[in-house]
Design a protein around this motif. Structure first.
Motif, PDB file in Angstrom:
ATOM      1  N   SER A 169      12.121 -16.380 -20.369  1.00 37.94           N
ATOM      2  CA  SER A 169      10.993 -16.796 -19.746  1.00 37.94           C
ATOM      3  C   SER A 169      11.173 -15.698 -18.202  1.00 37.94           C
ATOM      4  CB  SER A 169      11.334 -18.063 -18.863  1.00 37.94           C
ATOM      5  OG  SER A 169      12.588 -18.214 -18.175  1.00 37.94           O
ATOM      6  N   LYS A 170      10.374 -15.680 -17.441  1.00 37.57           N
ATOM      7  CA  LYS A 170      10.445 -14.844 -16.216  1.00 37.57           C
ATOM      8  C   LYS A 170      11.828 -15.346 -15.469  1.00 37.57           C
ATOM      9  CE  LYS A 170       5.721 -13.846 -15.164  1.00 37.57           C
ATOM     10  NZ  LYS A 170       4.359 -13.985 -14.427  1.00 37.57           N
ATOM     11  N   GLY A 171      12.136 -16.358 -15.704  1.00 34.62           N
ATOM     12  CA  GLY A 171      13.364 -16.845 -14.896  1.00 34.62           C
ATOM     13  C   GLY A 171      14.562 -16.111 -15.559  1.00 34.62           C
ATOM     14  N   THR A 172      14.844 -16.011 -16.713  1.00 35.50           N
ATOM     15  CA  THR A 172      15.773 -15.271 -17.306  1.00 35.50           C
ATOM     16  C   THR A 172      15.636 -13.609 -17.160  1.00 35.50           C
ATOM     17  OG1 THR A 172      14.567 -14.890 -19.546  1.00 35.50           O
ATOM     18  CG2 THR A 172      16.026 -16.794 -19.292  1.00 35.50           C
ATOM     19  N   GLY A 173      14.406 -13.261 -16.785  1.00 31.53           N
ATOM     20  CA  GLY A 173      14.239 -11.848 -16.512  1.00 31.53           C
ATOM     21  C   GLY A 173      14.683 -11.841 -14.997  1.00 31.53           C
ATOM     22  N   ILE A 174      14.461 -12.590 -14.015  1.00 34.40           N
ATOM     23  CA  ILE A 174      14.933 -12.390 -12.572  1.00 34.40           C
ATOM     24  C   ILE A 174      16.280 -12.376 -12.824  1.00 34.40           C
ATOM     25  CG2 ILE A 174      14.910 -14.797 -11.654  1.00 34.40           C
ATOM     26  CD1 ILE A 174      13.568 -13.091  -9.439  1.00 34.40           C
ATOM     27  N   GLU A 175      17.248 -13.418 -13.425  1.00 29.84           N
ATOM     28  CA  GLU A 175      18.450 -13.409 -13.650  1.00 29.84           C
ATOM     29  C   GLU A 175      19.161 -12.040 -14.059  1.00 29.84           C
ATOM     30  OE1 GLU A 175      19.921 -18.160 -14.501  1.00 29.84           O
ATOM     31  OE2 GLU A 175      18.928 -17.142 -16.152  1.00 29.84           O
ATOM     32  N   SER A 176      18.400 -11.433 -15.032  1.00 29.71           N
ATOM     33  CA  SER A 176      19.055 -10.189 -15.426  1.00 29.71           C
ATOM     34  C   SER A 176      19.156  -9.353 -14.203  1.00 29.71           C
ATOM     35  CB  SER A 176      18.170  -9.678 -16.761  1.00 29.71           C
ATOM     36  OG  SER A 176      18.070 -10.548 -17.720  1.00 29.71           O
ATOM     37  N   LEU A 177      17.960  -9.358 -13.384  1.00 30.65           N
ATOM     38  CA  LEU A 177      17.910  -8.405 -12.281  1.00 30.65           C
ATOM     39  C   LEU A 177      18.991  -8.755 -11.428  1.00 30.65           C
ATOM     40  CD1 LEU A 177      14.193  -7.927 -11.653  1.00 30.65           C
ATOM     41  CD2 LEU A 177      15.912  -6.247 -12.722  1.00 30.65           C
ATOM     42  N   GLN A 178      19.388 -10.145 -11.141  1.00 31.03           N
ATOM     43  CA  GLN A 178      20.358 -10.606 -10.229  1.00 31.03           C
ATOM     44  C   GLN A 178      21.828 -10.300 -10.458  1.00 31.03           C
ATOM     45  OE1 GLN A 178      19.247 -14.791 -10.368  1.00 31.03           O
ATOM     46  NE2 GLN A 178      17.824 -14.610  -8.502  1.00 31.03           N
ATOM     47  N   HIS A 179      21.945 -10.311 -11.976  1.00 28.15           N
ATOM     48  CA  HIS A 179      23.247  -9.817 -12.393  1.00 28.15           C
ATOM     49  C   HIS A 179      23.312  -8.175 -12.307  1.00 28.15           C
ATOM     50  CE1 HIS A 179      26.742 -10.165 -15.034  1.00 28.15           C
ATOM     51  NE2 HIS A 179      26.370  -9.033 -15.673  1.00 28.15           N
ATOM     52  N   TYR A 180      22.287  -7.621 -12.659  1.00 31.59           N
ATOM     53  CA  TYR A 180      22.499  -6.180 -12.698  1.00 31.59           C
ATOM     54  C   TYR A 180      22.733  -5.617 -11.385  1.00 31.59           C
ATOM     55  CZ  TYR A 180      21.056  -1.466 -13.255  1.00 31.59           C
ATOM     56  OH  TYR A 180      20.877   0.163 -13.490  1.00 31.59           O
ATOM     57  N   PHE A 181      22.062  -6.227 -10.393  1.00 27.52           N
ATOM     58  CA  PHE A 181      22.230  -5.743  -9.137  1.00 27.52           C
ATOM     59  C   PHE A 181      23.375  -6.225  -8.084  1.00 27.52           C
ATOM     60  CE2 PHE A 181      17.689  -4.375  -9.747  1.00 27.52           C
ATOM     61  CZ  PHE A 181      17.711  -2.903  -9.601  1.00 27.52           C
ATOM     62  N   ASN A 182      23.990  -7.529  -8.990  1.00 26.85           N
ATOM     63  CA  ASN A 182      25.115  -8.227  -8.214  1.00 26.85           C
ATOM     64  C   ASN A 182      24.559  -8.973  -6.831  1.00 26.85           C
ATOM     65  OD1 ASN A 182      27.436  -9.494  -7.951  1.00 26.85           O
ATOM     66  ND2 ASN A 182      28.197  -7.848  -6.928  1.00 26.85           N
ATOM     67  N   ILE A 183      23.251  -9.555  -7.129  1.00 23.25           N
ATOM     68  CA  ILE A 183      22.810 -10.333  -5.711  1.00 23.25           C
ATOM     69  C   ILE A 183      22.551 -11.714  -6.165  1.00 23.25           C
ATOM     70  CG2 ILE A 183      21.656  -8.384  -4.588  1.00 23.25           C
ATOM     71  CD1 ILE A 183      19.074  -9.103  -6.098  1.00 23.25           C
ATOM     72  N   SER A 184      22.635 -12.782  -5.199  1.00 26.40           N
ATOM     73  CA  SER A 184      22.576 -13.971  -5.364  1.00 26.40           C
ATOM     74  C   SER A 184      20.966 -14.776  -5.163  1.00 26.40           C
ATOM     75  CB  SER A 184      23.311 -14.755  -4.400  1.00 26.40           C
ATOM     76  OG  SER A 184      22.925 -14.822  -3.111  1.00 26.40           O
ATOM     77  N   PRO A 185      20.675 -15.694  -5.581  1.00 22.54           N
ATOM     78  CA  PRO A 185      19.356 -16.116  -5.406  1.00 22.54           C
ATOM     79  C   PRO A 185      18.989 -16.391  -3.975  1.00 22.54           C
ATOM     80  CG  PRO A 185      20.549 -17.650  -7.245  1.00 22.54           C
ATOM     81  CD  PRO A 185      21.483 -16.572  -6.494  1.00 22.54           C
ATOM     82  N   LYS A 186      19.867 -16.473  -3.140  1.00 18.71           N
ATOM     83  CA  LYS A 186      19.545 -16.670  -1.814  1.00 18.71           C
ATOM     84  C   LYS A 186      19.384 -15.346  -1.375  1.00 18.71           C
ATOM     85  CE  LYS A 186      22.492 -20.539  -0.391  1.00 18.71           C
ATOM     86  NZ  LYS A 186      23.346 -21.190   0.443  1.00 18.71           N
ATOM     87  N   ASP A 187      19.482 -14.235  -1.992  1.00 16.57           N
ATOM     88  CA  ASP A 187      19.004 -13.071  -1.521  1.00 16.57           C
ATOM     89  C   ASP A 187      17.675 -12.404  -2.271  1.00 16.57           C
ATOM     90  OD1 ASP A 187      21.056 -12.290   0.164  1.00 16.57           O
ATOM     91  OD2 ASP A 187      22.448 -11.896  -1.480  1.00 16.57           O
ATOM     92  N   CYS A 188      16.983 -13.468  -2.782  1.00 12.17           N
ATOM     93  CA  CYS A 188      15.669 -13.028  -3.676  1.00 12.17           C
ATOM     94  C   CYS A 188      14.350 -13.806  -3.028  1.00 12.17           C
ATOM     95  CB  CYS A 188      16.138 -13.373  -5.057  1.00 12.17           C
ATOM     96  SG  CYS A 188      17.244 -12.650  -5.764  1.00 12.17           S
ATOM     97  N   ILE A 189      13.400 -13.253  -3.182  1.00 13.26           N
ATOM     98  CA  ILE A 189      12.127 -13.979  -2.974  1.00 13.26           C
ATOM     99  C   ILE A 189      11.009 -13.602  -4.253  1.00 13.26           C
ATOM    100  CG2 ILE A 189      11.485 -11.760  -1.540  1.00 13.26           C
ATOM    101  CD1 ILE A 189       9.558 -13.705   0.242  1.00 13.26           C
TER     102      ILE A 189
END
Length: 257
Positions: A189-209
């Protein structure tokens, strides 16, 4: 600190049926990049279509394409999830027999069609500007498949219940617009897609919009702290947003520039 800004396209960044990104948005993305933010285009569209849409800044942004089936950044494939070949062929065989339904079968290098009508051929090659390859037989596709899209030219509401009932327990299925329903590998899903970016850039959901307007955006909205839903979205989609938004670029400028 905010780091990642992800936006759906159709109905979100692209309003009122627009098929091109406003030039002003390219300037906005360049300013975001200078300030250290990462902009991600999140869409059910094919990756090459996204490169074309964002051509002036295509090397500067991240891509969640194929509803999360393929995630890329600066030429690097961050994640790619392949569908089972036999399942793909079974879905194609079923869908091709349904009146008003056309198919778009996506690999990483191209999207493949076998149009039943001139209307669909024109839509894919001239209106949405897809990189399409016409095949006589979908079995001739020379690469792995990441997504199968059903386009019901009479409106996807006429066929989605049957399609989800028939195939929804075998793969991920999501409505991605007034005409489209997408099938991906189970769990994608787009959710797993954004999780991949969060992991790649080492950022938390709180740093995402994230910005979205449709049901395929819900998994992405649920994976970020700052979730914005467009004001014209269905109420069930709005339940997954902390905020309501009318214009993505204006909101980005107000908050970050």
């Amino acid at each position: 600190m905010m780091k990642l800004i992800a936006s759906d396209l159709d109905g979100t960044l692209l309003l009122n049926g627009a098929q091109r990104v406003d030039k002003s948005m390219f300037a906005t993305i360049k300013e975001l990049t200078k300030k250290g933010y990462i902009f991600a285009a999140a869409s059910g569209r094919h990756i090459v279509s996204l490169y074309r849409l964002f051509e002036p800044v295509c090397e500067d942004i991240a891509y969640i394409s194929e509803n999360g089936g393929l995630v890329k950044y600066k030429g690097i494939t961050i994640s790619k999830t392949i569908m089972d070949y036999n399942l793909v062929m079974d879905i194609i065989g079923d869908v091709y027999q349904i009146p008003n339904c056309e198919l778009l079968v996506s690999g990483e290098n191209s999207a493949y069609i076998k149009p039943k009508t001139e209307t669909y051929l024109n839509r894919m090659t001239k209106i949405v500007n897809y990189k399409t390859t016409i095949v006589d037989n979908f079995r001739d596709i020379p690469e792995e498949i990441v997504k199968v899209s059903v386009c019901d030219l009479s409106g996807i509401e006429h066929s989605k219940d049957y399609l989800i009932k028939q195939w929804g327990d075998k793969c991920a299925a999501t409505v991605s617009g007034a005409l489209y329903l997408d099938f991906m590998a189970k769990g994608v899903s787009k959710g797993t897609g954004i999780e991949s970016l969060q992991h790649y850039f080492n950022i938390s959901p709180k740093d995402c919009i994230a910005f979205g307007d449709n049901y395929n955006d819900i998994p992405m909205l649920d994976k970020v702290y700052y979730s914005y839903v467009m004001e014209q979205a269905d109420d069930k989609v709005k339940e997954h947003g902390k905020y309501i938004c009318s214009h993505v670029e204006e909101m980005i400028k107000r908050k970050f520039l």
